[in-house]
Design an enzyme around this catalytic site. Structure first.
Site, PDB file in Angstrom:
ATOM      1  N   ASP A  68       0.825  -1.199   0.000  1.00 37.49           N
ATOM      2  CA  ASP A  68       0.000   0.000   0.000  1.00 37.49           C
ATOM      3  C   ASP A  68       0.866   1.259   0.000  1.00 37.49           C
ATOM      4  O   ASP A  68       2.028   1.223  -0.404  1.00 37.49           O
ATOM      5  CB  ASP A  68      -0.947  -0.027   1.209  1.00 37.49           C
ATOM      6  CG  ASP A  68      -2.299   0.574   0.911  1.00 37.49           C
ATOM      7  OD1 ASP A  68      -2.369   1.802   0.710  1.00 37.49           O
ATOM      8  OD2 ASP A  68      -3.299  -0.170   0.871  1.00 37.49           O
ATOM      9  N   HIS A 283      -3.917   5.902   3.660  1.00 35.60           N
ATOM     10  CA  HIS A 283      -4.632   4.801   3.005  1.00 35.60           C
ATOM     11  C   HIS A 283      -4.186   3.454   3.568  1.00 35.60           C
ATOM     12  O   HIS A 283      -5.005   2.609   3.967  1.00 35.60           O
ATOM     13  CB  HIS A 283      -4.393   4.862   1.496  1.00 35.60           C
ATOM     14  CG  HIS A 283      -5.243   3.933   0.694  1.00 35.60           C
ATOM     15  ND1 HIS A 283      -4.880   2.618   0.443  1.00 35.60           N
ATOM     16  CD2 HIS A 283      -6.432   4.118   0.074  1.00 35.60           C
ATOM     17  CE1 HIS A 283      -5.810   2.047  -0.299  1.00 35.60           C
ATOM     18  NE2 HIS A 283      -6.773   2.925  -0.542  1.00 35.60           N
ATOM     19  N   SER A 452     -11.103  -0.456  -1.647  1.00 31.28           N
ATOM     20  CA  SER A 452      -9.868  -0.519  -0.866  1.00 31.28           C
ATOM     21  C   SER A 452     -10.142  -0.944   0.567  1.00 31.28           C
ATOM     22  O   SER A 452      -9.261  -1.483   1.235  1.00 31.28           O
ATOM     23  CB  SER A 452      -9.180   0.851  -0.844  1.00 31.28           C
ATOM     24  OG  SER A 452      -8.516   1.107  -2.045  1.00 31.28           O
TER      25      SER A 452
END
Length: 513
Positions: A68, A283, A452
């Site tokens: 990621d 994220h 996601s």
């Protein structure tokens, strides 16, 4: 930008905000771990599985690769479950474990070098056009050779898509700039950092920008507060489109020299740096918490899996990831013991698909399960591709691969999240990916939407199964997850299984293997 265009963009911003905030407020923070029958939300029955199936059972630790943007490994809800390379001695400048990566104690980044880290990047589309622009600089429909015509036509199609994307980005940036300026002006004139709905109602706007901003605030503040709306929608929208215009669609922007690798050498393996957190780990930190946030510390949230180590491997910038970095991130995680990989990233083009295919084949050969997010463009993946993909260049499929779409809490026609990609033959399962509350950098927590968020729900489930049933192969774990979904009419024609993954059903089925 005219008034109608501004209003359209405000409407889009609020369209994204309304259901998001309603979900976050009306559902419990851990709704995705709850049970449809008992709790009236379409979660995956994680808590039911722990309470009824796993009490007193022993488990083994499973390493999950978080491929990621980076992970904030000192977060209060993650620090106890972060993978540490015990074979490596921190800071001695030596490759103690002889894996080629010096001082990789807390994972690795393929997006950095000795002088810093990449944050912003271009789209793959931008890189492809930049690659082909010189080749076709003096070529026209009239003088293109028969040999070059297919590549030339592909270039023209990409250029058309690029021009459209850049134009839309500029228009959206102008709209969000106006909205941001208007909202900020209202707060400044009110003299409050976090004005209330009543404050805004009593505010008299001056000019169209303030009027538009007031109307936006009147709608938003019914469900949230000013600060949240400003940070998560207005400012975030502005920054998103600013990045699109100035980085993603910028043909002259190329930050790769920061890494210092041989950019076009797909076989190069050893490059990068030790900063697995990176400049923007928001994220990846959110994703990591969904998989395995500490379930024993009574703070924050509970991840899906209760006995995992989360390996931070940084390969995703704010832009499109490069195939070389994806391939190396997969190999690094596999070589260092990960048995499940979460891949919450994707793009519309792939410049070097073979190098990724080879890495996927390597992972499959090592009995690793790869979990990939389907993407957030509301597209049919039976028709359009979201890279990386489980389909190799020769048309065969990677068997240890699950593609995940995003679902909502609602057991009706709203079950598929409106943004989620889908596909009768390409999206294997759906999982909660709407209003998902998880860890965020700097000891924070936040709601996010996206496939996601859905992928790490499934990665966490896969790790949970492998933890309590360690003799099962990756292929068997995928089979169990696919065969234990909760079916739903809303999903039957848009996914392979036609259902939402379910931890309780999966663990019951795993016990029969």
């Amino acid at each position: 930008m005219n008034t109608n265009q501004i209003k359209r963009l405000v409407a889009l911003a609020l369209l994204a905000t309304g259901p998001f905030i309603a979900s976050a407020q009306s559902q419990k923070k851990n709704w995705y771990n709850l049970d449809l029958k008992a709790d009236s939300v379409f979660g995956i029955s994680t808590e039911k599985a722990y309470n009824e199936l796993l009490k007193g059972k022993k488990s083994t630790t499973v390493i999950v690769g978080i491929l990621d943007s980076g992970v904030d490994g000192v977060h209060e809800d993650l620090k106890s479950v972060m993978w540490v390379n015990k074979k490596e001695k921190a800071g001695n400048g030596k490759d103690d474990d002889k894996n080629g990566y010096i001082d990789d104690v807390n994972g690795w980044s393929f997006l950095g070098g000795k002088n810093g880290n990449i944050n912003q990047e271009t789209l793959e589309l931008t890189r492809l056009i930049r690659r082909d622009a010189a080749r076709f600089a003096n070529v026209t429909e009239e003088n293109v050779t028969a040999k070059d015509r297919p590549a030339f036509e592909a270039y023209l199609a990409m250029k058309k898509e690029f021009d459209k994307g850049l134009a839309e980005g500029k228009a959206n940036l102008a709209g969000y700039t106006g909205l941001k300026n208007g909202v900020e002006a209202i707060a400044k004139k009110l003299g409050k950092e976090n004005p209330t709905l009543e404050d805004v109602k009593n505010f008299t706007p001056e000019g169209q920008a303030e009027s538009t901003a007031k109307n936006a605030l009147l709608r938003a503040l019914v469900n949230t507060d000013y600060k949240t709306f400003y940070e998560t929608r207005v400012k975030a929208g502005y920054e998103h489109f600013y990045d699109q215009v100035n980085y993603n669609y910028n043909l002259t922007f190329d930050p790769r020299n920061i890494v210092g690798d041989e950019e076009n050498n797909s076989n190069q393996r050893i490059y990068g740096n030790t900063d697995s957190k990176g400049p923007d780990p928001s994220h990846g930190t959110h994703v990591a918490g969904i998989v395995g946030a500490d379930r024993k510390n009574t703070i924050g949230i509970n991840g899906v899996a209760d006995n995992v180590l989360l390996m931070a491997v940084r390969n995703v910038p704010n832009g499109d990831e490069r195939d070389k970095d994806v391939a190396n991130a997969i190999r690094y995680a596999v070589d260092n013991g990960a048995k499940v990989l979460n891949m919450s990233f994707g793009k519309a083009y792939s410049q070097d698909k073979k190098v990724v295919d080879d890495a996927v084949k390597y992972a499959v050969s090592k009995d690793v399960l790869l979990v990939h997010a389907a993407g957030n463009d509301n597209k049919n993946l039976d028709v359009e591709t979201n890279f990386p993909t489980n389909k190799y260049e020769d048309g065969t499929l990677a068997e240890n691969w699950i593609t995940v779409g995003a679902s909502t809490p609602y057991n009706d026609r709203r079950l598929k999240a409106s943004f989620s990609n889908y596909g009768k033959t390409t999206v294997d399962v759906f999982a909660p990916g709407f209003g998902i509350y998880s860890t965020y950098p700097d000891q924070k927590y936040q709601d996010n939407n996206g496939t996601s968020m859905a992928a790490p729900v499934v990665a966490g489930l896969a790790a949970l199964i492998r933890s309590y049933y360690p003799k099962l192969s990756a292929k068997q774990v995928k089979e169990i997850i696919m065969n234990s979904v909760e079916k739903a009419d809303a999903l039957k024609d848009i996914s392979v299984t036609g259902g939402v993954v379910n931890a309780y059903n999966a663990l019951k089925l795993a016990a029969t293997y």
